[in-house]
Design an enzyme around this catalytic site. Structure first.
Site, short mmCIF file in Angstrom:
data_model
loop_
_atom_site.label_atom_id
_atom_site.label_comp_id
_atom_site.label_asym_id
_atom_site.label_seq_id
_atom_site.Cartn_x
_atom_site.Cartn_y
_atom_site.Cartn_z
N CYS A 15 0.83 -1.21 0.00
CA CYS A 15 0.00 0.00 0.00
C CYS A 15 0.86 1.26 0.00
O CYS A 15 0.53 2.26 -0.64
CB CYS A 15 -0.89 0.03 1.23
SG CYS A 15 -2.02 -1.34 1.36
C1 BEZ Z 1 0.63 -4.69 1.87
O1 BEZ Z 1 0.10 -3.63 1.59
O2 BEZ Z 1 1.83 -4.83 1.75
C2 BEZ Z 1 -0.16 -5.90 2.28
C3 BEZ Z 1 -1.34 -5.72 3.00
C4 BEZ Z 1 -2.05 -6.84 3.41
C5 BEZ Z 1 -1.57 -8.11 3.09
C6 BEZ Z 1 -0.41 -8.27 2.33
C7 BEZ Z 1 0.30 -7.15 1.95
#
Ligand code: BEZ
Length: 211
Positions: A45
């Protein structure tokens, strides 16, 4: 009931990093992209939000407002924004909804319980000035989205809305388009002065009209 193409995008009032958002009023007469993030302080994100901040001039050029969502409070978003700036070289320059009560996530079906009970998947909704949903895409949490692809789809959607053309497989800005089948040859003559090639009566290829 899932939000489907052609539906009026559900309206809502929710807090964001740029104050209270009344969604339909906030869209106004522009296009909008609403996209969800599973959680604050997560790596994928963080990269996505930096990328969208860098692409903001491209969205502006197309008359598109962007708004993110994460199921954490705005106070956390503000702390996360500093990390985004530190690691991605771009400051958050669009609102991020604080959806800790899952109001918007539930309204848009962004939580897929068989993937995760509480976190959102990576949903994307493109909404037109008529407030209708034009595109939905869903990615899993582990895959960062391709926002160049979202810009490409917006170009296609705006060509259809403004010029009555569709775009063929793997189309990129500047390439030939397809006259929508609902348009007669007679009406097409008025709209496409550069003409077209008829490969089949239903497959009429014309140069991109706004070029
Ligand atoms: C991320 O944004 O890196 C992420 C969020 C939830 C699960 C896996 C990755």
């Amino acid at each position: 009931m899932a939000v489907q193409l052609g539906d009026i995008a559900p309206d809502f009032v929710q807090e964001s990093t740029e104050g209270t958002i009344k969604f339909h009023d906030w869209i106004g007469d522009k296009w909008a992209v609403l996209f969800s993030h599973p959680k604050d302080f997560t790596p994928v994100c963080t990269t996505e939000l930096g990328a969208v901040a860098k692409l903001k001039p491209e969205f502006d050029k197309r008359n598109v407002k962007v708004i993110g969502l994460s199921v954490d409070p705005v106070t956390d978003h503000r702390k996360w924004a500093q990390d985004i700036q530190d690691t991605q070289g771009a400051a958050l320059n669009f609102p991020l909804l604080g959806d800790a009560d899952r109001k918007v996530s539930n309204l848009y079906g962004m939580i897929h319980p068989n993937a995760n009970d509480t976190l959102t998947v990576r949903s994307v909704f493109v909404i037109g000035p008529d407030k209708k949903v034009k595109l939905t895409i869903t990615y899993p949490a582990s895959t960062g989205r391709n926002f160049d692809e979202i810009l490409r789809v917006i170009d296609s959607l705006q060509l259809t809305a403004n010029h009555k053309v569709a775009t063929p497989v793997n189309w990129k800005d500047g390439q030939d388009c397809i006259i929508v089948p609902s348009l007669s040859d007679e009406d097409a003559k008025k709209l496409f002065p550069k003409g077209w090639k008829t490969l089949k009566p239903y497959l009429r290829v014309t140069p991109q009209p706004n070029r």
